[in-house]
Design an enzyme around this catalytic site. Structure first.
Site, mmCIF file in Angstrom:
data_model
loop_
_atom_site.group_PDB
_atom_site.id
_atom_site.type_symbol
_atom_site.label_atom_id
_atom_site.label_comp_id
_atom_site.label_asym_id
_atom_site.label_seq_id
_atom_site.Cartn_x
_atom_site.Cartn_y
_atom_site.Cartn_z
ATOM 1 N N THR A 51 27.596 16.309 21.698
ATOM 2 C CA THR A 51 28.604 16.108 22.740
ATOM 3 C C THR A 51 29.953 15.589 22.253
ATOM 4 O OG1 THR A 51 27.370 14.148 23.311
ATOM 5 C CG2 THR A 51 27.025 16.080 24.663
ATOM 6 N N THR A 52 30.326 14.359 22.570
ATOM 7 C CA THR A 52 31.743 14.000 22.493
ATOM 8 C C THR A 52 32.232 13.620 21.086
ATOM 9 O OG1 THR A 52 31.437 13.152 24.696
ATOM 10 C CG2 THR A 52 33.501 12.600 23.630
#
Lengths: 279, 241
Positions: A51-52
């Site tokens: 993800t991020t």
């Protein structure tokens, strides 16, 4: 053609060719390329996703940070995955998207840069590295269309202009230079909102690291696929720095101390530091 | 129809070997020796771009004498082989021994099958965890491999240089002493070699993953105290390798 070579160096190895490892693989052993895989249907939620990732520039170079969570649909696939890597001595790469393919793309990219450096005797320019990554993603487009997209964030120190620079990509291999800060992945909207308020020009390294960790906290706050700092298990975001001296991963003792500071601040202000409103 | 001359296989091999030996002896020499923190490579080579010494992989380096296009061809093949193996298995699975084998087979095949043998001599050096684990493979134009210890000299007046090294090399030399010895034996009695005539590199045990480092410019001049400093702009103080 296979990877189990006999003792003799095949002619393909000795022929004059390009300094690109990917092109060599494509000609000699294409099965090893991530882009050579085909499948029917989609399995986008059944494989781990990363993800991020955040990158910010600061006075001396660029900082990149990533959370430690990989998700598989609504499940947490891994709590302590690492998604930020050294690409070579003066650049780093963070990945979002299908973790398995992304990690393979990173490995290939690392070999690609080192291979060029060894064959040619010089490093690629930062733009050259960014373009190589774009063409590798272009080769992955077929898989991306089936839900196995890989989107990296690439950052490095440009030895010609002596500044940190960063590049974002889309699944078609589009390459976009970003300025100041950028975030990719599922929590990137929240991270970018946070960065907008916290980053300022001329920020120093310590503040830049803190801003990255704040932004990751904000991303984890609102995006279930982004993992916050796991104090109980001692799992903290990976933070790296690329400056004139090269790539350096920031020691976990430093990130954990910065995280503790953020956590104690958030106990009184759960939404984090406040930006001053215009008078 | 004319009957071709009969030439005995012994004669063919001997002629090829003489041809290759002459070619190699025409060039300048390269010295590879172990020192306390790794393996040192010193070549007499005024060129900054056409290297005789190169990195192959994390712990493996390559030194060559002879015809540039021929050893460059082998060097590139070695980098491709090592990178391919490291990518398909793991970085730890790339070994100097398998690379030396591949070079030996290739050189041997070229020597017997091609009308013109390669006029090259190579050293494949692999750095171990300790100096006792270091490997120095010397490969000659006909594909013979020798496992050397301590030091190797190739090219030019190799017998003289090897003799001097055998007298003067000691285990556990530091880098400056090793370099001074290498320069002294390369230069001989009636010459001196300045930093700009040398190509110097090390496989350094204390480095992180990639152990190869070129020593150039002021770093090199500082290691050769008796040489006057060379006034040239240098970019490569902390090499990128």
């Amino acid at each position: 053609m296979s990877t189990s070579h006999g003792p003799l160096l095949p002619q393909a190895f000795r022929g004059a060719g390009s300094a690109s490892f990917t092109e060599f693989l494509a000609a000699h052993d294409p099965g090893l390329l991530p882009s050579s895989r085909y499948l029917s249907g989609t399995l986008s939620t059944e494989v781990p996703h990363a993800t991020t990732i955040i990158a910010v520039t600061y006075q001396g170079g660029v900082i990149m940070a990533g959370d430690r969570r990989a998700t598989m649909g609504n499940l947490i696939a891994q709590r302590d995955i690492e998604k930020v890597f050294a690409a070579d001595e003066f650049s780093c790469i963070g990945i979002a998207g299908t973790a398995g393919i992304a990690i393979e793309v990173v490995r290939l990219f690392q070999v690609e840069l080192e291979h060029y450096e060894k064959i040619e005797g010089v490093q690629l320019s930062l733009d050259g590295k960014a373009n190589r990554l774009a063409s590798m993603l272009r080769g992955n487009l077929g898989l991306a269309m089936q839900g196995l997209a890989v989107v990296p964030l690439f950052a490095g120190f440009d030895s010609e202009t002596q500044v940190g620079r960063m590049f974002s990509y889309d699944v078609t291999g589009g390459r976009y230079e970003e300025h100041a800060f950028h975030a990719i992945g599922s929590g990137s909207m929240f991270a970018r909102g946070s960065l907008k308020k916290l980053w300022f020009p001329g920020i120093d390294e310590v503040r830049a690291v803190s801003v990255c960790l704040q932004a990751l906290y904000d991303a984890a706050d609102d995006d279930s696929a982004t993992g916050g700092p796991d104090v109980a298990r001692g799992i903290y975001p990976v933070v790296v720095r690329v400056d004139a001296a090269g790539f350096q991963r920031i020691a976990e003792s430093e990130t954990s101390a910065a995280v503790e500071l953020i956590l104690s601040g958030r106990r009184s202000q759960p939404d984090g530091p406040r930006a001053a409103a215009q008078e | 129809m004319s009957v071709p001359y009969y030439v005995s296989p012994e004669q063919i091999i001997k002629d090829k070997a003489d041809y290759a030996r002459k070619g190699i002896a025409r060039g300048r020499s390269v010295v590879v020796l172990q020192y306390d923190d790794g393996i040192l490579f010193v070549a007499e080579n005024p060129s900054r771009a056409l290297h005789k010494i190169s990195e192959i992989y994390d712990r493996i380096a390559f030194a060559a004498v002879g015809k540039y296009n021929e050893f460059e061809n082998l060097r590139v093949a070695g980098v491709r082989l090592a990178d391919l193996r490291g990518y398909s298995y793991d970085r730890r699975d790339v070994s100097g021994r398998s690379l030396a084998n591949a070079y030996a087979q290739t050189l041997g095949t070229i020597f017997t099958e091609m009308p013109k043998p390669f006029e090259v001599e190579l050293v494949v050096a692999e750095l171990g965890e300790e100096s006792a684990d270091d490997q120095l493979y010397r490969l000659t134009f006909d594909g013979s491999v020798a496992d050397e210890h301590g030091f190797v000299a190739m090219g030019g007046s190799v017998e003289l240089i090897s003799g001097l090294l055998a007298e003067r090399w000691l285990p556990g030399l530091n880098l400056a002493a090793g370099l001074a010895l290498a320069i002294a034996v390369l230069a001989g009695d009636d010459r001196t070699l300045a930093a700009d005539q040398l190509e110097v590199a090390v496989l350094e045990r204390s480095r992180q993953q990639r152990k190869f480092r070129r020593i150039t410019g002021p770093t090199l001049s500082a290691l050769i105290p008796e040489t006057a400093p060379i006034a040239e702009p240098t970019v490569d103080t902390e090499p990128t390798a």
